[in-house]
Design an enzyme around this catalytic site. Structure first.
Site, PDB file in Angstrom:
ATOM      1  N   VAL A  81      -0.422  -2.701  10.566  1.00  0.00           N
ATOM      2  CA  VAL A  81       0.208  -2.182  11.785  1.00  0.00           C
ATOM      3  C   VAL A  81      -0.178  -3.099  12.946  1.00  0.00           C
ATOM      4  CG1 VAL A  81       0.162   0.182  10.907  1.00  0.00           C
ATOM      5  CG2 VAL A  81      -1.764  -0.659  12.295  1.00  0.00           C
ATOM      6  N   MET A 110      -2.098  -4.623  15.983  1.00  0.00           N
ATOM      7  CA  MET A 110      -3.493  -4.485  16.429  1.00  0.00           C
ATOM      8  C   MET A 110      -3.542  -4.603  17.947  1.00  0.00           C
ATOM      9  SD  MET A 110      -5.484  -3.984  13.844  1.00  0.00           S
ATOM     10  CE  MET A 110      -7.140  -4.360  14.461  1.00  0.00           C
ATOM     11  N   GLU A 141       0.850  -1.194   0.000  1.00  0.00           N
ATOM     12  CA  GLU A 141       0.000   0.000   0.000  1.00  0.00           C
ATOM     13  C   GLU A 141       0.887   1.246   0.000  1.00  0.00           C
ATOM     14  OE1 GLU A 141      -2.214  -0.007   3.633  1.00  0.00           O
ATOM     15  OE2 GLU A 141      -3.350   1.820   3.167  1.00  0.00           O
ATOM     16  N   LYS A 186      -9.389   2.277  -1.975  1.00  0.00           N
ATOM     17  CA  LYS A 186      -9.633   1.668  -0.658  1.00  0.00           C
ATOM     18  C   LYS A 186     -10.977   2.110  -0.079  1.00  0.00           C
ATOM     19  CE  LYS A 186      -7.116   1.094   3.772  1.00  0.00           C
ATOM     20  NZ  LYS A 186      -5.880   1.501   4.504  1.00  0.00           N
ATOM     21  N   CYS A 238      -5.328  -3.335   2.841  1.00  0.00           N
ATOM     22  CA  CYS A 238      -5.166  -3.285   4.302  1.00  0.00           C
ATOM     23  C   CYS A 238      -6.480  -3.461   5.063  1.00  0.00           C
ATOM     24  CB  CYS A 238      -4.445  -1.991   4.684  1.00  0.00           C
ATOM     25  SG  CYS A 238      -3.660  -2.057   6.332  1.00  0.00           S
TER      26      CYS A 238
END
Lengths: 298, 298
Positions: free
Chosen positions: A187, A189, A56, A127, A160
């Site tokens: 990232v 969580m 991304e 997205k 993502c």
């Protein structure tokens, strides 16, 4: 499943080699990021890949200081410089690439991904589900979940946080997608145990199994302006089991998998009675998911 | 997360103790199966459980020789003998139970589950997605995905193959379910690697995480007329991580977890911008999942 010897003359639906590039873009260094992407694409093509997935926002980086910075890094698609360089590359190498790019459309920005092939530009995905403060920079996607017909098979794209919504993969599968390419910047969580793979692994496996689609995820690595990323790129077969990865948490690497999409399609039939997509109870879901309340038939 | 000392006087939404009973019913031995179920329920209640989940078709067994056998084992709900015995038990113990029961409604059979509580019968769920040759015996469920309001929280039910369809959990969650109880008879799936947990584990974790709901699955064990079952009962928190199990593949056991449903509800908010249910793009899904084709807004 890594295929090093691969004869392009035999390329067909039955032996698609997919590569996912795990790398570290640096926010703002667009020229260097694109050069790095192209080097990885060339390496993957050299090893037989006919479909390469990049992370991304691979050209711009992810953590923008403000909207002005995001705006300056974004480009119109497919007219922008990054997409043009990408199309030159895929035409030269005769392969398909899915790459995350910050898109500028007039005054609007989208967190987009582009699909480019041997004949140049094919399509753009925007997205749908924006994560955290992406809302400060980007508009939510407004083009649904397109599925692109290619000589390799039917390709959809998710980015993502889109993967947190089972609807994303369902929409791809019910439109006939064979493979969903996922440029991502996963990232950490909340509540992630340190000794387990990222929750994204679980979400991806479940979606592949429930839909009978291949899912190829390319995550970034590194730390950007205080935001860590978790790597663990992976390629999951249509039965839900990984065929490559999860990759490392923090190393640049390329995953490869040889996928037989004909087999993927046939494996959606589980037995004499069951098919993962045909068994959907649309008669029940349709009245319910729209309004959030059931319509009882009794 | 197992809670052995548990004061029923303190029972509230914030400290629900859930138990999943992994056991082996024997097809046709209904009297013995029900007696076994009640013994397990009593044991779980004695250890503090206020919600107990039993397997699919726990009173009848699963592998019927023909429809006549299934018909003879099925009972009207809640009038039948099993449901009456169950209601007596839950009233006596002051707890809630979800139990899989073969239901007879006139000439129709359903693979159902009953929810019974301290005040007796609460509701019935009829399995929506029938697996393999269940089609020979049962009608597909015709009551959607009901969510039952109880003093413990909002309870929904899914049975086995229902969990292969993300829509099932979505329909529960969008109607406000806090916990989904899953009576199941999971069997081996194609391509299951021997060294990995059952795919059902992955599907359950993904559904819990994507919806912010607790999911409590009680599987059976053993081999019935040549059909093996895979055990591995589990209880997953609303963040997607197991809080009890997966249990063994082949042993009778009871899993316990103490669940704070208030916390589960609050954890659906991931950050200042994101909520796992509010972030759904119903504007995109609704026109698409009904017809299978997108409606572009551009």
């Amino acid at each position: 499943m890594m295929t090093l010897q691969y004869n392009p003359a035999e390329r067909g639906v039955a032996d698609l080699v997919v590569a996912c590039v795990q790398m570290e873009p640096h926010v703002g260094s667009k020229h260097d990021n694109v050069a790095q992407c192209i080097r990885h694409i060339e390496a993957a093509a050299h090893r037989g890949a006919s479909l390469v997935v990049l992370p991304e926002l691979a050209n711009s980086g992810y953590v923008f200081n403000d909207r002005d910075e995001a705006f300056a890094l974004a480009e119109p698609l497919p007219e922008g410089e990054t997409a043009q360089l990408l199309a030159e590359t895929t035409q030269r190498l005769g392969i398909h690439v899915v790459m995350g790019i910050a898109e500028r459309a007039g005054k609007q920005l989208y967190n987009s991904a582009i699909l480019t092939g041997p004949a140049g530009h094919i399509g753009v995905y925007r997205k749908l589900h924006l994560w955290n403060n992406e809302h400060r920079f980007f508009e939510p996607g407004d083009r649904g979940v397109p599925v692109f017909d290619t000589p390799l098979g039917r390709i959809a794209i998710a980015i993502c946080y889109d993967g947190w919504f089972p609807e994303t993969y369902r929409l791809a599968a019910t439109q006939g997608a064979d493979i969903v390419c996922v440029p991502t910047n996963w990232v950490p969580m909340p509540a992630q145990p340190e000794d387990r793979p990222a929750m994204a692994t679980t979400l991806t496996m479940a979606a592949a199994h429930s839909n009978g689609v291949v899912i190829a995820c390319a995550n970034r690595i590194g730390m950007e302006r205080g935001q860590p990323f978790v790597g663990q790129s992976l390629i999951v077969g249509g039965n839900g089991w990984p065929v490559a990865g999860p990759a490392s948490v923090d190393r640049e690497e390329i995953l490869y998998a040889a996928i037989d999409l004909t087999r993927t399609r046939s494996e959606r039939t589980l037995n004499a009675f069951n098919h993962v997509l045909s068994d959907r109870r649309a008669d029940v879901y349709d009245p319910m998911l729209g309004t959030g309340w059931p319509t009882s038939r009794t």
